[in-house]
Every structure is written in structure tokens, then in C-alpha cells.
Design a protein around this motif. Sequence first.
Motif, PDB file in Angstrom:
ATOM      1  N   ARG A  84      12.529  -2.066   9.286  1.00  0.00           N
ATOM      2  CA  ARG A  84      11.789  -2.247  10.536  1.00  0.00           C
ATOM      3  C   ARG A  84      11.575  -0.886  11.197  1.00  0.00           C
ATOM      4  O   ARG A  84      12.455  -0.018  11.154  1.00  0.00           O
ATOM      5  N   PRO A  85      10.419  -0.678  11.871  1.00  0.00           N
ATOM      6  CA  PRO A  85      10.174   0.603  12.549  1.00  0.00           C
ATOM      7  C   PRO A  85      11.193   0.908  13.640  1.00  0.00           C
ATOM      8  O   PRO A  85      11.505   2.073  13.897  1.00  0.00           O
ATOM      9  N   GLU A  86      11.724  -0.139  14.298  1.00  0.00           N
ATOM     10  CA  GLU A  86      12.662   0.090  15.399  1.00  0.00           C
ATOM     11  C   GLU A  86      14.056   0.494  14.911  1.00  0.00           C
ATOM     12  O   GLU A  86      14.901   0.909  15.710  1.00  0.00           O
ATOM     13  N   ASN A  87      14.308   0.366  13.607  1.00  0.00           N
ATOM     14  CA  ASN A  87      15.603   0.755  13.062  1.00  0.00           C
ATOM     15  C   ASN A  87      15.590   2.242  12.738  1.00  0.00           C
ATOM     16  O   ASN A  87      14.918   2.677  11.801  1.00  0.00           O
ATOM     17  N   GLN A  88      16.330   3.021  13.496  1.00  0.00           N
ATOM     18  CA  GLN A  88      16.371   4.465  13.291  1.00  0.00           C
ATOM     19  C   GLN A  88      17.711   4.881  12.704  1.00  0.00           C
ATOM     20  O   GLN A  88      18.757   4.361  13.070  1.00  0.00           O
ATOM     21  N   MET A  89      17.646   5.842  11.795  1.00  0.00           N
ATOM     22  CA  MET A  89      18.844   6.337  11.130  1.00  0.00           C
ATOM     23  C   MET A  89      19.083   7.789  11.534  1.00  0.00           C
ATOM     24  O   MET A  89      18.180   8.622  11.449  1.00  0.00           O
ATOM     25  N   TYR A  90      20.302   8.097  11.966  1.00  0.00           N
ATOM     26  CA  TYR A  90      20.691   9.448  12.349  1.00  0.00           C
ATOM     27  C   TYR A  90      21.808   9.888  11.410  1.00  0.00           C
ATOM     28  O   TYR A  90      22.915   9.336  11.447  1.00  0.00           O
ATOM     29  N   SER A  91      21.534  10.882  10.576  1.00  0.00           N
ATOM     30  CA  SER A  91      22.547  11.312   9.612  1.00  0.00           C
ATOM     31  C   SER A  91      23.273  12.552  10.104  1.00  0.00           C
ATOM     32  O   SER A  91      22.748  13.343  10.887  1.00  0.00           O
ATOM     33  N   SER A  92      24.484  12.732   9.590  1.00  0.00           N
ATOM     34  CA  SER A  92      25.262  13.932   9.889  1.00  0.00           C
ATOM     35  C   SER A  92      24.773  15.079   9.010  1.00  0.00           C
ATOM     36  O   SER A  92      24.087  14.861   8.004  1.00  0.00           O
ATOM     37  N   PRO A  93      25.135  16.319   9.339  1.00  0.00           N
ATOM     38  CA  PRO A  93      24.876  17.430   8.407  1.00  0.00           C
ATOM     39  C   PRO A  93      25.696  17.243   7.133  1.00  0.00           C
ATOM     40  O   PRO A  93      26.651  16.472   7.098  1.00  0.00           O
ATOM     41  N   ASP A  99       0.817  -1.210   0.000  1.00  0.00           N
ATOM     42  CA  ASP A  99       0.000   0.000   0.000  1.00  0.00           C
ATOM     43  C   ASP A  99       0.849   1.257   0.000  1.00  0.00           C
ATOM     44  O   ASP A  99       0.432   2.304  -0.454  1.00  0.00           O
ATOM     45  N   GLY A 100       2.048   1.183   0.517  1.00  0.00           N
ATOM     46  CA  GLY A 100       2.925   2.349   0.529  1.00  0.00           C
ATOM     47  C   GLY A 100       4.196   2.022   1.277  1.00  0.00           C
ATOM     48  O   GLY A 100       4.294   1.019   1.968  1.00  0.00           O
ATOM     49  N   PHE A 101       5.159   2.869   1.108  1.00  0.00           N
ATOM     50  CA  PHE A 101       6.418   2.686   1.825  1.00  0.00           C
ATOM     51  C   PHE A 101       6.649   3.942   2.649  1.00  0.00           C
ATOM     52  O   PHE A 101       7.308   4.876   2.215  1.00  0.00           O
ATOM     53  N   PRO A 102       6.055   4.015   3.870  1.00  0.00           N
ATOM     54  CA  PRO A 102       6.087   5.252   4.636  1.00  0.00           C
ATOM     55  C   PRO A 102       7.396   5.434   5.402  1.00  0.00           C
ATOM     56  O   PRO A 102       7.859   4.536   6.098  1.00  0.00           O
ATOM     57  N   ILE A 103       7.984   6.593   5.253  1.00  0.00           N
ATOM     58  CA  ILE A 103       9.187   6.956   5.988  1.00  0.00           C
ATOM     59  C   ILE A 103       8.883   8.211   6.789  1.00  0.00           C
ATOM     60  O   ILE A 103       8.348   9.179   6.250  1.00  0.00           O
ATOM     61  N   GLN A 104       9.194   8.188   8.059  1.00  0.00           N
ATOM     62  CA  GLN A 104       8.988   9.367   8.886  1.00  0.00           C
ATOM     63  C   GLN A 104      10.327  10.046   9.135  1.00  0.00           C
ATOM     64  O   GLN A 104      11.303   9.405   9.487  1.00  0.00           O
ATOM     65  N   LEU A 105      10.359  11.356   8.921  1.00  0.00           N
ATOM     66  CA  LEU A 105      11.588  12.121   9.067  1.00  0.00           C
ATOM     67  C   LEU A 105      11.366  13.278  10.029  1.00  0.00           C
ATOM     68  O   LEU A 105      10.280  13.833  10.116  1.00  0.00           O
ATOM     69  N   CYS A 106      12.419  13.647  10.744  1.00  0.00           N
ATOM     70  CA  CYS A 106      12.373  14.859  11.558  1.00  0.00           C
ATOM     71  C   CYS A 106      13.766  15.471  11.583  1.00  0.00           C
ATOM     72  O   CYS A 106      14.770  14.773  11.417  1.00  0.00           O
ATOM     73  N   PRO A 107      13.843  16.796  11.749  1.00  0.00           N
ATOM     74  CA  PRO A 107      15.138  17.468  11.734  1.00  0.00           C
ATOM     75  C   PRO A 107      15.841  17.338  13.069  1.00  0.00           C
ATOM     76  O   PRO A 107      15.229  16.956  14.069  1.00  0.00           O
ATOM     77  N   GLY A 152      21.059  17.386   8.061  1.00  0.00           N
ATOM     78  CA  GLY A 152      20.967  16.070   8.673  1.00  0.00           C
ATOM     79  C   GLY A 152      19.540  15.804   9.103  1.00  0.00           C
ATOM     80  O   GLY A 152      18.691  16.713   9.131  1.00  0.00           O
ATOM     81  N   PHE A 153      19.238  14.546   9.452  1.00  0.00           N
ATOM     82  CA  PHE A 153      17.869  14.203   9.832  1.00  0.00           C
ATOM     83  C   PHE A 153      17.860  12.877  10.583  1.00  0.00           C
ATOM     84  O   PHE A 153      18.851  12.145  10.625  1.00  0.00           O
ATOM     85  N   VAL A 154      16.709  12.579  11.169  1.00  0.00           N
ATOM     86  CA  VAL A 154      16.455  11.285  11.798  1.00  0.00           C
ATOM     87  C   VAL A 154      15.298  10.647  11.029  1.00  0.00           C
ATOM     88  O   VAL A 154      14.315  11.319  10.718  1.00  0.00           O
ATOM     89  N   SER A 155      15.419   9.369  10.688  1.00  0.00           N
ATOM     90  CA  SER A 155      14.356   8.723   9.912  1.00  0.00           C
ATOM     91  C   SER A 155      14.149   7.287  10.363  1.00  0.00           C
ATOM     92  O   SER A 155      15.050   6.655  10.931  1.00  0.00           O
ATOM     93  N   HIS A 156      12.939   6.789  10.113  1.00  0.00           N
ATOM     94  CA  HIS A 156      12.637   5.367  10.314  1.00  0.00           C
ATOM     95  C   HIS A 156      11.375   5.026   9.554  1.00  0.00           C
ATOM     96  O   HIS A 156      10.565   5.908   9.217  1.00  0.00           O
ATOM     97  N   SER A 157      11.187   3.749   9.268  1.00  0.00           N
ATOM     98  CA  SER A 157       9.974   3.287   8.609  1.00  0.00           C
ATOM     99  C   SER A 157       8.844   3.211   9.628  1.00  0.00           C
ATOM    100  O   SER A 157       9.071   2.934  10.813  1.00  0.00           O
TER     101      SER A 157
END
Length: 327
Positions: free
Chosen positions: A113-122, A33-41, A69-74
Motif C-alpha cells: 500500500r502507498p501509505e505503508n512507509q519503510m524506514y531502514s537503519s544504516p 504494468d509495473g511495481f513502482p517503489i519510491q526511495l529517498c535517502p 539507510g533509506f525511506v521507501s514506499h509503493s
Amino acid sequence: MRRIASVNKKIQDGNQFVGRRFQLRVPPLDGLDGFPIQLCPPSGKVLDLSTNGRTGQQSIVWQSFSTTGFVSHSNESLDSLAVQIPFRGHFMQRMGSQELLAKEGVGLLSKVRPENQMYSSPDFIVLGCVFDNDPLSMAYGAMFDPSESLSPDFLQFADMHQLGLRALQRALVQVVFWEDAPGGQIDTMYPLMEELLIFQLIGCWPMANTISSKFETAPSHILMRATDYIDANLGRSLTVVEVAKAAGASVRTLQKLFRSRLGCSPVQYIIDQRLIRVHHDLVREGDVTPVSQIAYRWGFVHLSDFSRRFKAKFGKRPSDIVPRSAI
């Protein structure tokens, strides 16, 4: 194939996005149905993010750039694997209690997986792709032994400086900027490109388990069945897995046989045979049928790419083959 819309967002805290978050929804991955990604600064910052890419039947490929940079997860678990390759900067992937750091020259493969969070650098640039597990498993079985049900056991990290993985990166970048077929034409080349990505991943990404093909038949019979099948189906979308199945061989056996007997890969053979058909039709009817129409007939929907391939093979431009009476 659909192209993921370019996204350029500058999101100010307190605007219409509650909790400084917004949903970036990528088009469906093979019926999902979709591939939702949630992002926040990062806290207290304005999010600056640009993403561009492409969806196929079995994959999503993208490239993202962020100065902040940002934080993201499914938002949900998917039966899929994600590959992320930083070109600039670095990111940390938190998987439960495990924290994995990837920087330039290192690729990371993980489950969605929703529990897998990604933290990127600027100042971060990342090349990414998501593959559904079903086509990966099917391709893995087809490569080694079509008679068994096999699944790849990928390692999490890969050294992207290795020759095969550098080729994978180049192919992913090519897909990100792959143009849509003009005028609603069916792009018969893109399924081959998508399949190539899958086989490059299987063939080059390090694994915990390695096996060798044990599916063998008389080489001449395999080659004859494969080339006959290709010649009979050049006018439609065609994949190497399909050809291997028709020939009664594993993909790896087919690839080795084509290279040893014909001096090229199955994909290159398919492209070459299509170019030969175009050349034949240009000579026969180029004075009454436009070059573009003949090229489309044999699956070449990107005319600049077609012209380059044609000249590389025949040493002449397509227009040079058209009978003089048509010029």
C-alpha cells in the motif's frame, strides 16, 4: 524468467532527481504494468543502495544492501503481499497510525500500500519478496481443500529462527542468485521453485486461522494418478498444484502420500524421474548426442546443478554413463 537488473546508485542531493528521490521500477508482477517503489535517502545524506533479485510469473524476490539507510514506499496499491526479512540492521514500517519494528531474526509481512512507509537503519541488509494474492489463495485452497475458496490470514510477524522459516530464507536466497537459463532455453525447474516458495510461506508463516485438509480419496488411486500424470509430462514445466488437481487430491494430501509411500516429496519425485530419463537417454544415445542436449531435453538447464544431482543419485558423473565408443 527475467532477472531484475542489479542496481547500484549513489544519488547526490540536487542532481537530476527532484526532491532527492528516484524511481526503482521492478519488472511486472504477473501482468501488472509495473511495481513502482519510491526511495529517498535520510536527510542530508547521499543514498547508497544495491539491489539484486529475480522476477517470476507469481513473485518478485530481491536482496538489498544500503550503508546509508533509506525511506521507501509503493506508489500504488497492489493486490499483493510483501515479506521482508532483515539480515542486518533493522527497519520500521509505518502503516497509518501503526508502527512496526523488525530486526534480525524477525520477519514482517504486510500488504503493498502507498501509505505503508519503510524506514531502514544504516548498514542494512534485507531479503524481500512480493507475492500476488491470487496464486497465494489458489495454493492455500489447493493445499487444504480444492473444493472451497480459501484465503490465508497471515500474522504480521514471524520468528525466522523456526526451522521451516529458516528453510524459506534459504530458498529465497537461492532464488536471488538463480541463474538465467543459457541460450534461451526454457527453465522448467524455476516454476517448481517458485511454487515451493509459495507453499513454504503458507506452510510455515504463522496464521490467525488454521484448517486441516478434508479432501480424501483412496490413497493408492491418488498415487497412481499422480505418478502417471508426472511420467506423461516430464518434458515440460510441471507444478505440484497441477499434479494434485490431476490426481484429484489436495496438495497436502499429495505431499503426505508421497512421503509416506515413496519416501520423498512430489518435487523430488519429479526431479528424480527426470534424472532417470536422462540416464536412460545417455545410455541409449550418449555416443551421438551431447550430454548438455539430453539434460536440456528433460528440463535441466543449469549443467553444474544437473551434474551435482546426477552424481548424488547414481554415484557417477553423466560423462561416466556415455558409451565408451563416444569417449
